[in-house]
Design a protein around this motif. Structure first.
Motif, PDB file in Angstrom:
ATOM      1  N   GLU A  69       4.058  -6.253   1.332  1.00  0.00           N
ATOM      2  CA  GLU A  69       3.352  -4.998   1.593  1.00  0.00           C
ATOM      3  C   GLU A  69       4.197  -3.780   1.258  1.00  0.00           C
ATOM      4  O   GLU A  69       3.711  -2.826   0.636  1.00  0.00           O
ATOM      5  CB  GLU A  69       2.904  -4.948   3.060  1.00  0.00           C
ATOM      6  CG  GLU A  69       1.800  -5.944   3.406  1.00  0.00           C
ATOM      7  CD  GLU A  69       1.332  -5.789   4.829  1.00  0.00           C
ATOM      8  OE1 GLU A  69       1.764  -4.808   5.496  1.00  0.00           O
ATOM      9  OE2 GLU A  69       0.526  -6.628   5.292  1.00  0.00           O
ATOM     10  N   ASP A  70       5.446  -3.773   1.672  1.00  0.00           N
ATOM     11  CA  ASP A  70       6.285  -2.608   1.420  1.00  0.00           C
ATOM     12  C   ASP A  70       6.547  -2.438  -0.064  1.00  0.00           C
ATOM     13  O   ASP A  70       6.576  -1.313  -0.585  1.00  0.00           O
ATOM     14  CB  ASP A  70       7.616  -2.732   2.163  1.00  0.00           C
ATOM     15  CG  ASP A  70       8.448  -1.464   2.072  1.00  0.00           C
ATOM     16  OD1 ASP A  70       8.161  -0.520   2.849  1.00  0.00           O
ATOM     17  OD2 ASP A  70       9.349  -1.402   1.220  1.00  0.00           O
ATOM     18  N   PHE A  71       6.747  -3.539  -0.798  1.00  0.00           N
ATOM     19  CA  PHE A  71       6.982  -3.483  -2.238  1.00  0.00           C
ATOM     20  C   PHE A  71       5.749  -2.930  -2.950  1.00  0.00           C
ATOM     21  O   PHE A  71       5.858  -2.072  -3.832  1.00  0.00           O
ATOM     22  CB  PHE A  71       7.315  -4.887  -2.757  1.00  0.00           C
ATOM     23  CG  PHE A  71       7.810  -4.916  -4.179  1.00  0.00           C
ATOM     24  CD1 PHE A  71       9.158  -4.788  -4.462  1.00  0.00           C
ATOM     25  CD2 PHE A  71       6.920  -5.072  -5.234  1.00  0.00           C
ATOM     26  CE1 PHE A  71       9.618  -4.816  -5.777  1.00  0.00           C
ATOM     27  CE2 PHE A  71       7.364  -5.110  -6.543  1.00  0.00           C
ATOM     28  CZ  PHE A  71       8.723  -4.972  -6.811  1.00  0.00           C
ATOM     29  N   VAL A  72       4.570  -3.412  -2.568  1.00  0.00           N
ATOM     30  CA  VAL A  72       3.323  -2.941  -3.179  1.00  0.00           C
ATOM     31  C   VAL A  72       3.107  -1.462  -2.870  1.00  0.00           C
ATOM     32  O   VAL A  72       2.684  -0.679  -3.748  1.00  0.00           O
ATOM     33  CB  VAL A  72       2.129  -3.780  -2.683  1.00  0.00           C
ATOM     34  CG1 VAL A  72       0.813  -3.188  -3.178  1.00  0.00           C
ATOM     35  CG2 VAL A  72       2.263  -5.228  -3.140  1.00  0.00           C
ATOM     36  N   ARG A  73       3.402  -1.058  -1.643  1.00  0.00           N
ATOM     37  CA  ARG A  73       3.207   0.340  -1.267  1.00  0.00           C
ATOM     38  C   ARG A  73       4.103   1.265  -2.081  1.00  0.00           C
ATOM     39  O   ARG A  73       3.693   2.364  -2.485  1.00  0.00           O
ATOM     40  CB  ARG A  73       3.497   0.516   0.226  1.00  0.00           C
ATOM     41  CG  ARG A  73       3.314   1.947   0.728  1.00  0.00           C
ATOM     42  CD  ARG A  73       3.614   2.046   2.214  1.00  0.00           C
ATOM     43  NE  ARG A  73       5.001   1.687   2.521  1.00  0.00           N
ATOM     44  CZ  ARG A  73       6.022   2.531   2.355  1.00  0.00           C
ATOM     45  NH1 ARG A  73       5.808   3.756   1.881  1.00  0.00           N
ATOM     46  NH2 ARG A  73       7.238   2.155   2.684  1.00  0.00           N
ATOM     47  N   PHE A  79       5.650   0.594  -5.137  1.00  0.00           N
ATOM     48  CA  PHE A  79       5.581   0.522  -6.600  1.00  0.00           C
ATOM     49  C   PHE A  79       4.166   0.326  -7.138  1.00  0.00           C
ATOM     50  O   PHE A  79       3.973   0.203  -8.344  1.00  0.00           O
ATOM     51  CB  PHE A  79       6.490  -0.609  -7.094  1.00  0.00           C
ATOM     52  CG  PHE A  79       7.900  -0.482  -6.611  1.00  0.00           C
ATOM     53  CD1 PHE A  79       8.712   0.549  -7.049  1.00  0.00           C
ATOM     54  CD2 PHE A  79       8.422  -1.384  -5.678  1.00  0.00           C
ATOM     55  CE1 PHE A  79      10.012   0.687  -6.586  1.00  0.00           C
ATOM     56  CE2 PHE A  79       9.719  -1.262  -5.212  1.00  0.00           C
ATOM     57  CZ  PHE A  79      10.515  -0.220  -5.665  1.00  0.00           C
ATOM     58  N   GLY A  80       3.198   0.274  -6.235  1.00  0.00           N
ATOM     59  CA  GLY A  80       1.819   0.130  -6.672  1.00  0.00           C
ATOM     60  C   GLY A  80       1.138   1.469  -6.895  1.00  0.00           C
ATOM     61  O   GLY A  80       1.762   2.541  -6.861  1.00  0.00           O
ATOM     62  N   GLU A  81      -0.147   1.419  -7.124  1.00  0.00           N
ATOM     63  CA  GLU A  81      -0.968   2.606  -7.324  1.00  0.00           C
ATOM     64  C   GLU A  81      -2.001   2.689  -6.208  1.00  0.00           C
ATOM     65  O   GLU A  81      -2.483   1.664  -5.726  1.00  0.00           O
ATOM     66  CB  GLU A  81      -1.672   2.546  -8.685  1.00  0.00           C
ATOM     67  CG  GLU A  81      -0.709   2.439  -9.864  1.00  0.00           C
ATOM     68  CD  GLU A  81      -1.418   2.095 -11.153  1.00  0.00           C
ATOM     69  OE1 GLU A  81      -1.426   2.940 -12.067  1.00  0.00           O
ATOM     70  OE2 GLU A  81      -1.963   0.970 -11.241  1.00  0.00           O
ATOM     71  N   ILE A  82      -2.342   3.888  -5.812  1.00  0.00           N
ATOM     72  CA  ILE A  82      -3.317   4.087  -4.750  1.00  0.00           C
ATOM     73  C   ILE A  82      -4.719   3.894  -5.315  1.00  0.00           C
ATOM     74  O   ILE A  82      -5.125   4.576  -6.267  1.00  0.00           O
ATOM     75  CB  ILE A  82      -3.189   5.478  -4.123  1.00  0.00           C
ATOM     76  CG1 ILE A  82      -1.768   5.686  -3.587  1.00  0.00           C
ATOM     77  CG2 ILE A  82      -4.218   5.648  -2.996  1.00  0.00           C
ATOM     78  CD1 ILE A  82      -1.355   4.695  -2.532  1.00  0.00           C
ATOM     79  N   GLY A  83      -5.458   2.940  -4.737  1.00  0.00           N
ATOM     80  CA  GLY A  83      -6.807   2.667  -5.190  1.00  0.00           C
ATOM     81  C   GLY A  83      -7.810   3.653  -4.617  1.00  0.00           C
ATOM     82  O   GLY A  83      -7.466   4.553  -3.835  1.00  0.00           O
ATOM     83  N   SER A  84      -9.064   3.484  -4.975  1.00  0.00           N
ATOM     84  CA  SER A  84     -10.133   4.382  -4.528  1.00  0.00           C
ATOM     85  C   SER A  84     -10.317   4.343  -3.009  1.00  0.00           C
ATOM     86  O   SER A  84     -10.811   5.301  -2.406  1.00  0.00           O
ATOM     87  CB  SER A  84     -11.448   4.022  -5.216  1.00  0.00           C
ATOM     88  OG  SER A  84     -11.785   2.658  -4.961  1.00  0.00           O
ATOM     89  N   ASP A  85      -9.918   3.239  -2.408  1.00  0.00           N
ATOM     90  CA  ASP A  85     -10.059   3.112  -0.956  1.00  0.00           C
ATOM     91  C   ASP A  85      -8.835   3.618  -0.211  1.00  0.00           C
ATOM     92  O   ASP A  85      -8.723   3.478   1.010  1.00  0.00           O
ATOM     93  CB  ASP A  85     -10.320   1.651  -0.580  1.00  0.00           C
ATOM     94  CG  ASP A  85      -9.225   0.717  -1.092  1.00  0.00           C
ATOM     95  OD1 ASP A  85      -8.296   1.194  -1.789  1.00  0.00           O
ATOM     96  OD2 ASP A  85      -9.314  -0.500  -0.814  1.00  0.00           O
ATOM     97  N   VAL A 127      -5.799   2.476  -0.462  1.00  0.00           N
ATOM     98  CA  VAL A 127      -4.820   1.409  -0.242  1.00  0.00           C
ATOM     99  C   VAL A 127      -4.036   1.162  -1.526  1.00  0.00           C
ATOM    100  O   VAL A 127      -4.615   1.129  -2.619  1.00  0.00           O
ATOM    101  CB  VAL A 127      -5.529   0.113   0.211  1.00  0.00           C
ATOM    102  CG1 VAL A 127      -4.499  -1.006   0.405  1.00  0.00           C
ATOM    103  CG2 VAL A 127      -6.298   0.359   1.501  1.00  0.00           C
ATOM    104  N   ALA A 128      -2.719   0.986  -1.386  1.00  0.00           N
ATOM    105  CA  ALA A 128      -1.872   0.736  -2.557  1.00  0.00           C
ATOM    106  C   ALA A 128      -2.173  -0.639  -3.148  1.00  0.00           C
ATOM    107  O   ALA A 128      -2.351  -1.622  -2.423  1.00  0.00           O
ATOM    108  CB  ALA A 128      -0.402   0.831  -2.173  1.00  0.00           C
ATOM    109  N   VAL A 129      -2.222  -0.691  -4.472  1.00  0.00           N
ATOM    110  CA  VAL A 129      -2.488  -1.940  -5.187  1.00  0.00           C
ATOM    111  C   VAL A 129      -1.501  -2.057  -6.346  1.00  0.00           C
ATOM    112  O   VAL A 129      -1.250  -1.078  -7.055  1.00  0.00           O
ATOM    113  CB  VAL A 129      -3.928  -1.978  -5.743  1.00  0.00           C
ATOM    114  CG1 VAL A 129      -4.152  -3.251  -6.543  1.00  0.00           C
ATOM    115  CG2 VAL A 129      -4.942  -1.875  -4.617  1.00  0.00           C
TER     116      VAL A 129
END
Length: 527
Positions: free
Chosen positions: A43-47, A49-55, A57-59
């Motif tokens: 979860e922390d890695f995704v948050r 280095f991910g992208e914020i989705g329409s909802d 939430v980081a993806v």
């Protein structure tokens, strides 16, 4: 000859077992494969280095997954080529020191990343430079330095390293992925600094390659190294014999000038066919499907919606891989190269098509709540995982070690380094392409991606049947004769050389005698 049991020889064996790899960058590379696989669903890695989705939430999109994962493979390809500029100039020992430092710097950059995907990918690329270079230098150091009495043991350790690295990373992440915050991924990623520092510190206690010392005119130092590693006094006849054999090998390699890259594709002894066979086996090996499970297994198995934790499943895969390597050590000699590859193609192809079709037709859509899963969904997920485990187990027995063994025994001494480099480069480039494109393809077609690997395994079966001859038990000269004889690959297991090549031993003895005479004459002239 004495048996090397002193602390120098044992330290050498431990260092080599820890540091190198056969084609796929050993423990370091194996550990990184497992680490990044687990990080992709933390979860922390995704948050970070991910992208914020329409909802909101980081993806971590397939595109970002592929970039983060594949940059290390891109670095390994560049590093494998770059080491050629350091191994001769600074020696094997000095070169290992340089590239171990580069690898460690890459892991420091990754571990210190806060939320920049650019920084973590650059860190992975830099670490990949070190891994790729070490994948070429350390086996070279092994072959030039390890005492004869220990080479069999080192070959056993060779195949186990990448699997042990993967397995250990899975076990560590089982313990860290529950930790809140960045420690969940910083701990397993940061531990790579310890592996790099172990290489950096260990090399100071190890000697330079005696072959490199002789090639640079440092005969006394070479004699000291050979004597130390074989637990013998410097004036022992066995030490003199080893030195003379090394000098003979250097002379043989330098006859007719330096071998060129194009010589690997020449008509002489059908070298072109042998080089292509070595490269094709590496290409097919990378598209067997096993690395898809290693790289993206956590993400992929999460979609199976089984009661098992994705990290637990990965640990099972890693443990199965280690166990599967053990019978490979026997079967590769008992069955031979062709039978091992053909059997592996069949077993893995069955696993791939069953897992792919079952996954496609029975799994629930992604992100389906657990309480909405049907019995069919759950059974389908269990079947997919079972055949994934069988797939990885089959690979570890057959297609894991065999292409590398075939690559190492198919070429004459003169072109062997370059031919093996071409095979290794093929392995790295397809590893990069697989890690870059696989998540994008899996995102579009799901478990049906396994049908691509099924098709490659079917292709691999027919390629081996039509083009790969059996090389078990043959000397390099006998391999030359077999190719010249035009024997069909499917008849090669029953092929026997026309003679026992006793001239090989005679020729080598004669050449060693000539080396001795030249050295004695030089000593006499200098008096």
């Amino acid at each position: 000859m004495g048996i090397p049991t002193n602390h120098k020889a044992i330290l050498l064996a431990t260092f080599i077992a820890f540091g190198n790899a056969y084609g796929i960058a050993g423990f370091l590379f194996g550990y990184d494969i497992g680490v990044i696989s687990g990080c992709l669903i933390m979860e922390d890695f995704v948050r970070r280095f991910g992208e914020i989705g329409s909802d909101g939430v980081a993806v971590l999109s397939p595109g970002r997954q592929s970039i983060i994962t594949s940059l290390l493979s891109a670095g390994t390809f560049v590093g494998a080529l770059g080491q050629a500029f350091t191994s001769d100039r600074f020696g094997r020992r000095g070169s290992i020191l340089i590239w171990s430092g580069i690898f460690t710097a890459g892991t420091v950059i990754q571990t210190g990343t806060v939320d920049s995907i650019v920084q973590i990918t650059i860190g992975r690329f830099i670490a990949g430079l070190g891994v790729g270079a070490l994948s070429a230098i350390v086996p070279l150091y092994n072959g030039e330095t390890a005492p004869k009495a220990m080479r069999g043991m080192l070959l056993v350790l060779y195949q186990l390293q990448i699997i042990i690295g993967i397995f250990l990373s899975y076990i560590i992440e089982i313990g860290t992925h529950h930790i809140e915050g960045s420690a969940s991924w910083r701990i397993p990623v940061g531990l790579q600094m310890l592996w790099g520092l172990a290489l950096l510190s260990g090399i100071f206690f190890l000697p330079e390659s005696p072959r490199h010392l002789l090639g640079t005119g440092r005969e006394e130092e070479a004699r000291q190294v050979v004597a130390t590693l074989n637990s013998l006094p410097e004036d022992d006849p066995a030490v003199t014999e080893i030195i003379e054999e090394l000098e003979y090998g250097i002379r043989a390699e330098n006859e007719g000038g330096k071998a060129t890259w194009m010589e690997c594709f020449s008509q002489r002894n059908l070298l072109w066919k042998r080089t292509i066979n070595g490269m094709m086996l590496q290409f097919i090996q990378q598209l067997n499907g096993q690395n898809f499970y290693y790289y993206y297994g956590d993400t992929f198995f999460k979609s199976a919606n089984t009661p098992l934790d994705a990290y637990d499943i990965q640990a099972i895969l890693g443990g199965v891989s280690v166990v599967g390597t053990i019978p490979a050590l026997y079967l590769i000699e008992a069955w031979g190269r062709r039978k091992s590859l053909l059997t592996g193609s069949i077993m893995e192809a069955i696993c791939a098509i069953v897992a792919g079709l079952v996954g496609h037709y029975t799994l629930a859509p992604p992100n389906t709540p657990t309480d909405q899963l049907t019995t069919r969904n759950k059974q389908g997920g269990s079947v997919l995982i079972a055949f994934a485990v069988l797939h990885v187990f089959s690979f570890s027995i057959f297609w894991g070690p065999t292409p590398w063994v075939y690559l190492g025994e198919s070429f004459p001494l003169r072109v062997r380094p370059k031919a093996i480099a071409l095979g290794s480069a093929t392995n790295w480039i397809w590893n990069f392409l697989l890690s870059f494109f696989a998540p994008r393809i899996a995102n579009d077609i799901g478990p049906l991606i396994l049908l691509i690997f099924f098709g490659m395994l079917v292709f691999g079966f027919f390629y081996v049947w039509l083009f790969i001859p059996e090389t078990k038990g043959l000397s390099l000269e006998e391999v030359d004769e077999m190719y010249r004889s035009g024997v069909k690959p499917w008849n090669s297991p029953n092929w026997r050389p026309s003679e026992k090549h006793i001239h090989d031993h005679y020729g080598k003895s004669k050449a060693v005698t000539e080396v001795r005479e030249v050295r004695e004459k030089s000593d006499g002239d200098s008096v």
